[in-house]
Design an enzyme around this catalytic site. Structure first.
Site, short mmCIF file in Angstrom:
data_model
loop_
_atom_site.label_atom_id
_atom_site.label_comp_id
_atom_site.label_asym_id
_atom_site.label_seq_id
_atom_site.Cartn_x
_atom_site.Cartn_y
_atom_site.Cartn_z
N CYS A 90 0.86 -1.19 0.00
CA CYS A 90 0.00 0.00 0.00
C CYS A 90 0.89 1.23 0.00
CB CYS A 90 -0.91 -0.01 1.23
SG CYS A 90 -1.84 1.52 1.47
N CYS B 101 -3.05 -0.80 9.08
CA CYS B 101 -2.73 -2.20 8.79
C CYS B 101 -1.36 -2.52 9.39
CB CYS B 101 -2.73 -2.45 7.28
SG CYS B 101 -4.36 -2.26 6.52
N CYS C 220 -8.56 2.80 -0.65
CA CYS C 220 -7.90 1.86 0.25
C CYS C 220 -7.90 0.49 -0.40
CB CYS C 220 -8.63 1.82 1.59
SG CYS C 220 -8.04 0.54 2.73
N GLN D 160 -20.65 -7.72 10.03
CA GLN D 160 -19.22 -7.97 9.80
C GLN D 160 -18.75 -7.25 8.54
OE1 GLN D 160 -17.31 -9.31 11.90
NE2 GLN D 160 -18.35 -10.90 13.06
N CYS E 241 -14.61 -12.18 18.98
CA CYS E 241 -13.62 -11.35 18.29
C CYS E 241 -12.47 -11.00 19.22
CB CYS E 241 -14.27 -10.08 17.74
SG CYS E 241 -14.99 -9.01 19.02
#
Length: 375
Positions: free
Chosen positions: A3, A14, A88, A212, A334
């Site tokens: 990226c 990230c 993105c 989600q 999660c």
């Protein structure tokens, strides 16, 4: 995955960017397995479920900054000023293409961006969700209702720019704190739900409904739960923290040899309304009601499904499950740390199956599902 924004130091969301994806999955598997080692034996683990490492997000949360004449859509820098970052590599291709058209159209509305350091302005965030069928929902988070009329008058131009725009709403967040949205939502379009089709079930997302962000992996998670339900074939299922009905509806349609009663409990009224609509469309025996799942004392069903926030289900609900002693529990988490705490508070159960679902590639966030059986 690479990226340019990450390499330039513009965005560091990230945290695992640049690490080979296969390595990410191995490391994540070891990390989650280690956190749950006291409760989950090695032989209980199935193969991790993974989707694409890029192009998987169905939702974009864009912070708005800059000025009315030159707004920015993206993130904030270290000084809390807006940085344009509308594109993105994690966005689904359809969502990214839609943003290319929607963001300039929103800029043309002439809304005043909110300046965080100065605490002035109106438009704080633009939140856009895309469905597998190409429909979109756009939410404008404003400090006050002063510019709602400007958005309402601009609906036609927004839809001309993005023909798939189905739902447009305004969320009012008057407080200056680290909370993305407020309690009041104004839907400006005739349609108030975004259909999200996963396999053979269409869920209906209202603006404040949780869903989600990884459509592919979410479908895999629900598919796994449906397989477990079909094998167990319980006569009754209770889905706690049911949201728009992801696990409950899959439990209702899972194969079995006899009728199955399914009930869902969720604190958010909008999500319950959406779950009821999906159940009616499917023609299944699933009842949904508004309630605090964590405070329930009566959980007397053959199978209990829990899908709580990161904090887990907590000691009171664990105690209620221990007392009711359902034959099986499916726990989708999660946060493996809070899951480990809850599993320790369920001594009457053994984990017989466990599986990691990499819902958030390029990060250490995770989703794990476990199947518990009464000892």
């Amino acid at each position: 995955m690479r990226c340019s924004h990450h390499e330039a130091g513009e965005c560091r969301s990230c945290t695992l960017m640049g690490r080979p994806y296969e390595r990410q999955v191995v490391d994540l598997t070891e990390q989650v397995g280690g956190l749950l080692a006291d409760a989950v034996d090695d032989e209980a683990w199935g193969t991790p479920f993974v989707g694409p490492e890029a192009g998987f997000r169905n939702k974009a949360k864009l912070v708005v900054g800059g000025t009315r004449e030159a707004p920015t859509f993206g993130i904030l820098d270290a000084d809390l000023h807006g940085v344009s970052l509308p594109e993105c590599g994690l966005y689904e291709p359809r969502l990214e293409a839609a943003l290319d058209r929607l963001v300039p159209a929103v800029a043309e509305l002439g809304l005043v961006p909110f300046d965080v350091p100065g605490r002035q302005g109106e438009l704080k965030h633009l939140i856009v969700t895309g469905s597998p069928d190409g429909d979109l929902m756009a939410r404008f988070v404003l400090r006050s209702p002063g510019q709602v009329g400007r958005i309402r008058r601009g609906l036609e131009s927004l839809r001309e720019a993005v023909p798939g725009l189905r739902v447009v709403s305004v969320n009012l967040q008057p407080e200056h704190k680290a909370v993305l949205e407020g309690d009041e939502e104004l839907v400006l379009t005739e349609e108030d739900t975004l259909p999200m089709r996963l396999d053979d079930i269409t869920f209906h997302l209202r603006p404040r409904s949780f869903f989600q962000t990884n459509t592919t992996v979410a479908a895999g998670l629900y598919r796994q739960a449906r397989q477990w339900v079909a094998r167990l074939d319980p006569a009754s299922v209770l889905d706690l923290y049911c949201g728009v009905g992801g696990f409950a509806l899959n439990a209702a349609v899972a194969k079995g040899d006899h009728p199955r009663r399914v009930e869902g409990v969720e604190v958010a009224p909008d999500a319950v309304e959406s779950a009821r609509r999906s159940a009616a469309e499917l023609g299944v025996a699933a009842d949904f009601r508004v309630g605090d799942a964590g405070a329930l004392a009566d959980v007397g069903h053959e199978l209990v499904v829990v899908n709580p926030p990161r904090r887990g289900i907590g000691a009171p609900l664990c105690a209620a499950i221990e007392t009711a002693a359902p034959a099986h529990v499916i726990y989708s988490s999660c946060n493996a740390r809070s899951l480990a705490v809850d599993l320790a508070a369920l001594p009457g159960y053994t984990v017989t199956r466990a599986r990691l679902f990499d819902m958030f590639p390029q990060t250490q966030h995770h989703e794990v599902a476990v199947l518990l059986e009464r000892r």
